[in-house]
Design a protein around this motif. Sequence first.
Motif, mmCIF file in Angstrom:
data_model
loop_
_atom_site.group_PDB
_atom_site.id
_atom_site.type_symbol
_atom_site.label_atom_id
_atom_site.label_comp_id
_atom_site.label_asym_id
_atom_site.label_seq_id
_atom_site.Cartn_x
_atom_site.Cartn_y
_atom_site.Cartn_z
ATOM 1 N N PRO A 272 60.964 57.520 71.903
ATOM 2 C CA PRO A 272 60.003 57.361 73.009
ATOM 3 C C PRO A 272 60.633 57.498 74.393
ATOM 4 N N TRP A 273 61.832 56.934 74.596
ATOM 5 C CA TRP A 273 62.453 57.003 75.918
ATOM 6 C C TRP A 273 62.926 58.412 76.262
ATOM 7 N N GLU A 274 63.049 59.294 75.257
ATOM 8 C CA GLU A 274 63.496 60.669 75.495
ATOM 9 C C GLU A 274 62.360 61.600 75.915
ATOM 10 N N LEU A 275 61.141 61.240 75.563
ATOM 11 C CA LEU A 275 60.020 62.163 75.691
ATOM 12 C C LEU A 275 59.875 62.743 77.094
ATOM 13 N N ALA A 276 60.022 61.925 78.130
ATOM 14 C CA ALA A 276 59.812 62.394 79.504
ATOM 15 C C ALA A 276 60.744 63.534 79.878
ATOM 16 N N HIS A 277 61.904 63.598 79.251
ATOM 17 C CA HIS A 277 62.863 64.663 79.553
ATOM 18 C C HIS A 277 62.349 66.028 79.104
ATOM 19 N N TYR A 278 61.333 66.047 78.241
ATOM 20 C CA TYR A 278 60.780 67.301 77.752
ATOM 21 C C TYR A 278 59.511 67.686 78.503
ATOM 22 N N PHE A 279 59.197 66.972 79.576
ATOM 23 C CA PHE A 279 58.152 67.342 80.526
ATOM 24 C C PHE A 279 58.870 67.773 81.807
ATOM 25 N N PRO A 280 58.969 69.066 82.097
ATOM 26 C CA PRO A 280 59.799 69.542 83.215
ATOM 27 C C PRO A 280 59.510 68.864 84.546
ATOM 28 N N GLU A 281 58.220 68.581 84.834
ATOM 29 C CA GLU A 281 57.878 68.005 86.132
ATOM 30 C C GLU A 281 58.224 66.523 86.229
ATOM 31 N N PHE A 282 58.598 65.890 85.110
ATOM 32 C CA PHE A 282 58.982 64.479 85.114
ATOM 33 C C PHE A 282 60.461 64.300 85.469
ATOM 34 N N ARG A 283 61.266 65.316 85.179
ATOM 35 C CA ARG A 283 62.724 65.131 85.166
ATOM 36 C C ARG A 283 63.298 64.646 86.485
ATOM 37 N N SER A 284 62.836 65.196 87.590
ATOM 38 C CA SER A 284 63.415 64.825 88.881
ATOM 39 C C SER A 284 63.037 63.421 89.321
#
Length: 311
Positions: free
Chosen positions: A246-258
């Motif tokens: 679950p904590w990794e998921l955001a890294h696979y949404f490009p606009e979330f990374r920054s």
Amino acid sequence: MSKGIVIRSTGSWVDVLVGTTVIPSRIRGKMRLIHENETQPVTIGDQVSIQIQEDETGLITDVAERQNCLYRRAAGRKVGKRQILVSNVDHIWIVQAILQPKLNIGLIDRLLVACEAQEISAGLLINKTDLVSWHDLPSVEKLADSYQDLGYPVILTSAKQSHNLDVLRQQLSGKTSVFLGPSGVGKSSLLNAIDPQINVPVEEISQKTRKGRHTTAHATLYPLSDGGSVADTPGIREFGLLDIEPWELAHYFPEFRSHIGNCRYSGCTHDHEPDCGVKDARKLNIISLARYDSYLNILYSLRLGTSDTGR
């Protein structure tokens, strides 16, 4: 010993292209034991070694190391295992229809997450533009722009009217590509329109349910006249993600990374924690509500360990 590439798999039999000859082949039994966590030891795109038998069929003895592979959580009796859909690909095109069946944004986002996690470049084909009215066209173009802004190529196509097929041919040339999406969106029709020599069987959508019928029963890798190849895959109704915490998921949404670095907690999941950079970006509309909602739906399914249709 001969070497070839798997171009079709029906489960018990696998078609291997060796040079210009297609050899029906079986899989050596011990390979299934070695790959016991997978539903099938080989998939289309695999480079394999085979022994030619007296009856001119082949016995697959080894699979070369994969450059990449797209996989999902297996369903049914094999739930929990990895189902590898295709391997050694350059690009995956997620195919959706504007209508008949209607476009499914949740499924698009789930498939994009899988491609991001498995480090395979991806884009979006929005097919059946011939069905869209002039009144609805701006909303379709806005959706296309939103994904292009995230770095995903988007092509609006119509197999029926040959709209943008030259653009698509150019994108496919010289590459190993995959068409992936629900039944009825026109994956096989697009292939036939791009290269008539392929001649994939197609079937109209159900008039009762307005959903696609499963015409493509098995994934098949087709060579293209202009160079390269395209895998036509059976329609998917759900896609269960594997090997993502679950904590990794955001890294696979490009606009979330920054924005992840602005969170108070290093393991922030961006749904309930205070001082969350991703939630702050959502409040400022830097991250769209549609994408954030997709993220939450996928996040909850990961916590439950379930598949999801994205609807």
